[in-house]
Design an enzyme around this catalytic site. Structure first.
Site, PDB file in Angstrom:
ATOM      1  N   LYS A 107     -10.513 -11.300  16.912  1.00 21.51           N
ATOM      2  CA  LYS A 107     -11.233 -10.141  16.558  1.00 21.51           C
ATOM      3  C   LYS A 107     -12.232  -9.984  17.781  1.00 21.51           C
ATOM      4  O   LYS A 107     -12.817  -8.721  18.195  1.00 21.51           O
ATOM      5  CB  LYS A 107     -11.965 -10.304  15.213  1.00 21.51           C
ATOM      6  CG  LYS A 107     -11.122 -10.125  14.116  1.00 21.51           C
ATOM      7  CD  LYS A 107     -12.270  -9.766  12.851  1.00 21.51           C
ATOM      8  CE  LYS A 107     -10.961  -9.333  11.750  1.00 21.51           C
ATOM      9  NZ  LYS A 107     -11.586  -9.231  10.456  1.00 21.51           N
ATOM     10  N   LYS A 119       0.967  -8.443  12.512  1.00 20.19           N
ATOM     11  CA  LYS A 119       0.791  -8.366  11.176  1.00 20.19           C
ATOM     12  C   LYS A 119       0.290  -6.938  10.979  1.00 20.19           C
ATOM     13  O   LYS A 119      -0.151  -6.275  11.812  1.00 20.19           O
ATOM     14  CB  LYS A 119       0.062  -9.312  10.372  1.00 20.19           C
ATOM     15  CG  LYS A 119      -1.644  -9.165  10.680  1.00 20.19           C
ATOM     16  CD  LYS A 119      -2.413 -10.083   9.993  1.00 20.19           C
ATOM     17  CE  LYS A 119      -3.885  -9.599  10.226  1.00 20.19           C
ATOM     18  NZ  LYS A 119      -4.752 -10.328   9.381  1.00 20.19           N
ATOM     19  N   LYS A 166      -5.266  -3.123   8.739  1.00 17.59           N
ATOM     20  CA  LYS A 166      -6.023  -1.945   8.603  1.00 17.59           C
ATOM     21  C   LYS A 166      -6.515  -1.482  10.077  1.00 17.59           C
ATOM     22  O   LYS A 166      -6.773  -0.288  10.336  1.00 17.59           O
ATOM     23  CB  LYS A 166      -7.161  -2.054   7.678  1.00 17.59           C
ATOM     24  CG  LYS A 166      -7.021  -2.700   6.346  1.00 17.59           C
ATOM     25  CD  LYS A 166      -8.418  -3.162   5.736  1.00 17.59           C
ATOM     26  CE  LYS A 166      -8.038  -4.210   4.761  1.00 17.59           C
ATOM     27  NZ  LYS A 166      -8.949  -4.690   3.990  1.00 17.59           N
TER      28      LYS A 166
END
Ligand code: TYM
Length: 340
Positions: free
Chosen positions: A118, A201, A204
């Site tokens: 992230k 994966k 969102k």
């Protein structure tokens, strides 16, 4: 310790719930809720304090919290049987998180792969919250003495950290304050992959909406997205080993398996030799039969925000009462004898 199950899990209210969240986690929450034995309990929450570790538009976040609550209700979380609330409504999460920040080690957090993903190349510019995010997650489950934590594969490392923190706390303070939480990972859909890239994966945060099925997608959206899903020209094989080098093919078959409840070998048996052109409409029809009714309920819950707020507040009050017991024990064990 009793053998009663205390099931705890959370989801970030950022954007729409997608098929990966649903098959990897939420469906499992609902199944566990519905299979509860006497004395077991389920606690589910919207991890809004986790959401603010990344930049968020305040008005959009506020709306997303309600719409994620509507989605969970539509997916079958029952506020009469489970405790359902927003994390920021229960201050004990932040309080315990601070105490645990003083127990967790920097070296442990340095190993967390999600922070690396992230923060990307901009590590120095990431929020401190993003770095200590797994400690807040540990607090989320430890606060309620969670025994079982239903999550997707990507959260396994965070749960292992929670176990390490609980063990260290109990050892350092010679106490039995915390239960060691155990991750419950649904094997069939532990990792639902992007429809555009079988090695990433479903997420969102993927900029391409074609990469995921949202629970708000119309039947047409679902059909189109599955039709456009990346595959290869080869036919469906008759054995699982042949899928090793075909991540996109494997992903669609895994999704079919999770939706139908049939094991992958059985599906291969049924469809071997057919091309994805034939398989995809069958997959999208099955998906629509499961996602469609959830979507329709979601829109009906969403039309009554006052009712959602009422349910979340009711859940927060229950959670607060449960959390207070463990929080007080943790303060006390550390020598913080609060005068209240
Ligand atoms: P979040 O909001 O990213 O995802 C919610 C749940 O969905 C699962 N999931 C997936 N499963 C299979 N395939 C996928 N493509 C996929 N994408 C997401 C996740 O594993 C998760 O179970 N940090 C957590 C939220 C959280 C939490 C907690 C979870 C906060 N505190 C305490 C459990 C216990 C998160 O960001 O999940």
């Amino acid at each position: 310790m009793t053998d009663k199950k205390r099931i705890v899990s959370g989801i970030q209210p950022t954007g729409n719930l997608h098929l990966g969240n649903y098959l990897g986690a939420i469906r499992n929450w609902v199944d566990m809720q519905n299979a509860m034995a006497a004395g077991d309990s389920c606690i589910f929450f919207l991890a809004d304090l986790h959401a603010v570790t990344m930049p968020q538009e305040p008005d959009i976040l506020a709306a997303n919290i309600r719409s994620m609550a509507a989605t969970l209700l539509a997916a079958g979380v029952d506020p009469e049987r489970s405790v359902l609330f927003a994390q920021s409504d229960v201050a004990a999460h932040s309080e315990l998180s601070w105490l645990l920040n003083c127990v967790a080690r920097i070296g442990w957090l340095n190993r967390m792969t999600q922070f690396k993903e992230k923060s990307g190349k901009n590590r120095e510019g990431a929020s401190v919250g993003l770095y200590t995010y797994p400690v807040l997650q540990a607090a989320d489950v430890m606060l309620y003495q969670a025994t079982h934590v239903p999550v997707g594969e990507d959260q396994k490392q965070h749960l292992e950290l929670a176990r390490d923190i609980a063990t260290k706390f109990n050892n350092d303070y010679q106490s039995e304050v915390f239960t060691l939480p155990q991750p419950i990972i649904q094997k069939t859909a532990a990792r639902v992959m992007s429809l555009r890239n079988g090695s990433a994966k479903m997420s969102k945060s993927d900029p391409s909406d074609l990469s995921r099925i949202n629970l708000t997608d119309s039947n047409d959206d679902i059909t189109q997205k599955i039709r456009k899903a990346k595959t290869d020209p080869d036919p469906i094989p008759d054995n699982e080993a042949a899928l090793t080098e075909r991540p996109e093919a494997r992903n669609l078959l895994t999704i079919y398996s999770a939706l139908s409840g049939k094991a992958v070998p059985e599906i291969l048996n049924q469809f071997a030799g057919q091309g994805f052109g034939q398989f995809k409409p069958i997959l999208s029809d099955l998906m629509i039969s499961i996602i469609g009714p959830i979507r329709d309920r979601l829109f009906s819950f969403q039309s009554d925000p006052a009712e959602i707020d009422r349910l979340l507040l009711q859940g927060a009050k229950k959670a607060e009462t449960l959390a207070a017991v463990t929080l007080e024990k943790a303060y006390y064990a550390m020598g913080l004898r609060r005068r209240n």
